[in-house]
Design a protein around this motif. Sequence first.
Motif, PDB file in Angstrom:
ATOM      1  N   MET A  48     -59.481 -21.208  -3.751  1.00 30.63           N
ATOM      2  CA  MET A  48     -60.067 -20.324  -4.751  1.00 30.63           C
ATOM      3  C   MET A  48     -59.274 -20.372  -6.049  1.00 30.63           C
ATOM      4  N   GLY A  49     -57.940 -20.222  -5.946  1.00 27.79           N
ATOM      5  CA  GLY A  49     -57.102 -20.231  -7.141  1.00 27.79           C
ATOM      6  C   GLY A  49     -57.210 -21.545  -7.886  1.00 27.79           C
ATOM      7  N   ASP A  50     -57.310 -22.654  -7.133  1.00 29.06           N
ATOM      8  CA  ASP A  50     -57.408 -23.972  -7.745  1.00 29.06           C
ATOM      9  C   ASP A  50     -58.699 -24.095  -8.549  1.00 29.06           C
ATOM     10  N   VAL A  51     -59.802 -23.588  -8.011  1.00 27.61           N
ATOM     11  CA  VAL A  51     -61.079 -23.644  -8.729  1.00 27.61           C
ATOM     12  C   VAL A  51     -60.967 -22.873 -10.039  1.00 27.61           C
ATOM     13  N   LEU A  52     -60.415 -21.669  -9.981  1.00 29.68           N
ATOM     14  CA  LEU A  52     -60.304 -20.849 -11.195  1.00 29.68           C
ATOM     15  C   LEU A  52     -59.352 -21.472 -12.216  1.00 29.68           C
ATOM     16  N   ALA A  53     -58.301 -22.134 -11.744  1.00 29.12           N
ATOM     17  CA  ALA A  53     -57.387 -22.808 -12.670  1.00 29.12           C
ATOM     18  C   ALA A  53     -58.125 -23.938 -13.389  1.00 29.12           C
ATOM     19  N   GLN A  54     -58.965 -24.686 -12.667  1.00 25.64           N
ATOM     20  CA  GLN A  54     -59.748 -25.762 -13.280  1.00 25.64           C
ATOM     21  C   GLN A  54     -60.774 -25.194 -14.271  1.00 25.64           C
ATOM     22  N   VAL A  55     -61.384 -24.066 -13.892  1.00 30.09           N
ATOM     23  CA  VAL A  55     -62.382 -23.428 -14.764  1.00 30.09           C
ATOM     24  C   VAL A  55     -61.721 -22.967 -16.057  1.00 30.09           C
ATOM     25  N   GLU A  56     -60.566 -22.316 -15.947  1.00 25.20           N
ATOM     26  CA  GLU A  56     -59.875 -21.848 -17.151  1.00 25.20           C
ATOM     27  C   GLU A  56     -59.453 -23.020 -18.021  1.00 25.20           C
ATOM     28  N   ALA A  57     -59.002 -24.114 -17.389  1.00 27.28           N
ATOM     29  CA  ALA A  57     -58.618 -25.297 -18.157  1.00 27.28           C
ATOM     30  C   ALA A  57     -59.824 -25.865 -18.910  1.00 27.28           C
ATOM     31  N   ARG A  58     -61.004 -25.887 -18.278  1.00 26.82           N
ATOM     32  CA  ARG A  58     -62.211 -26.393 -18.949  1.00 26.82           C
ATOM     33  C   ARG A  58     -62.567 -25.502 -20.127  1.00 26.82           C
ATOM     34  N   LEU A  59     -62.479 -24.180 -19.938  1.00 26.70           N
ATOM     35  CA  LEU A  59     -62.783 -23.258 -21.038  1.00 26.70           C
ATOM     36  C   LEU A  59     -61.823 -23.457 -22.203  1.00 26.70           C
ATOM     37  N   ARG A  60     -60.529 -23.597 -21.906  1.00 29.46           N
ATOM     38  CA  ARG A  60     -59.526 -23.781 -22.966  1.00 29.46           C
ATOM     39  C   ARG A  60     -59.729 -25.110 -23.694  1.00 29.46           C
ATOM     40  N   THR A  61     -60.050 -26.166 -22.945  1.00 30.63           N
ATOM     41  CA  THR A  61     -60.275 -27.479 -23.547  1.00 30.63           C
ATOM     42  C   THR A  61     -61.467 -27.446 -24.491  1.00 30.63           C
ATOM     43  N   THR A  62     -62.514 -26.706 -24.096  1.00 33.75           N
ATOM     44  CA  THR A  62     -63.750 -26.671 -24.879  1.00 33.75           C
ATOM     45  C   THR A  62     -63.703 -25.643 -26.007  1.00 33.75           C
ATOM     46  N   LEU A  63     -63.190 -24.448 -25.714  1.00 36.41           N
ATOM     47  CA  LEU A  63     -63.281 -23.333 -26.662  1.00 36.41           C
ATOM     48  C   LEU A  63     -61.967 -23.000 -27.358  1.00 36.41           C
ATOM     49  N   GLY A  64     -60.873 -23.604 -26.929  1.00 40.66           N
ATOM     50  CA  GLY A  64     -59.573 -23.303 -27.528  1.00 40.66           C
ATOM     51  C   GLY A  64     -58.834 -22.239 -26.724  1.00 40.66           C
ATOM     52  N   GLU A  65     -57.798 -21.710 -27.307  1.00 41.50           N
ATOM     53  CA  GLU A  65     -56.999 -20.680 -26.630  1.00 41.50           C
ATOM     54  C   GLU A  65     -57.688 -19.322 -26.743  1.00 41.50           C
ATOM     55  N   PRO A  66     -57.801 -18.581 -25.645  1.00 42.15           N
ATOM     56  CA  PRO A  66     -58.376 -17.233 -25.754  1.00 42.15           C
ATOM     57  C   PRO A  66     -57.416 -16.328 -26.511  1.00 42.15           C
ATOM     58  N   ASP A  67     -57.982 -15.442 -27.334  1.00 44.40           N
ATOM     59  CA  ASP A  67     -57.102 -14.524 -28.074  1.00 44.40           C
ATOM     60  C   ASP A  67     -57.019 -13.173 -27.387  1.00 44.40           C
TER      61      ASP A  67
END
Length: 194
Positions: free
Chosen positions: A1-20
């Motif tokens: 589960m944690g691995d999936v969420l880590a990959q999801v967050e990495a995809r979001l950061r790669t696409t949208l930048g750093e969350p503020d």
Amino acid sequence: MGDVLAQVEARLRTTLGEPDARAAVTFLGTDRMEVLRFVDGDIVRYATLGMSAQPMADPTAVLADPVKGPRAELVLSVRSGLADTDKVLRPLAVLAASPQVEGVIVAPGASLDLGEPLWPGAPFSSVLVAESGGLVEDLELDDPMDPVRFLPLLPMTPNEAAWKRVKGAQELQERWLSHGTDLRDPLRTSVPLD
């Protein structure tokens, strides 16, 4: 589960930048849901993180498959500075928890209704789930897991939601398109439906 969420967050950061900013909400009997905020010029995007930790299960299935099944996260884009849209964090977490709480499968064309405004004073209390693959590319996971789809949410006024129930999602989207509706305008009025 944690691995999936880590990959999801990495995809979001790669696409949208750093969350503020990020907020976390935990509902009784569910996993923790986070909502990340990304600012891109005059557009602010809110993305859920946690919904994809488990596959969505068919509510009629006797036993939920812990590995196979659709996975998704939700993305909402609005123009910043026009409304207090940061109050959308909890409602988005509620929508992201709906597969666990209500046993629903969130898919393109579906309506999700909160029964209250998305944020204070919002003319929207429901959203239309749009097709994935546009803003954030689907995230492939190891077999046999389904990919994580990043589903855009399009806010609907009560009239639009009622019209969509009768005519369908495709008709509503075509109506928005033909009228040049700015779906990211947090103060927009209903598209003409006559």
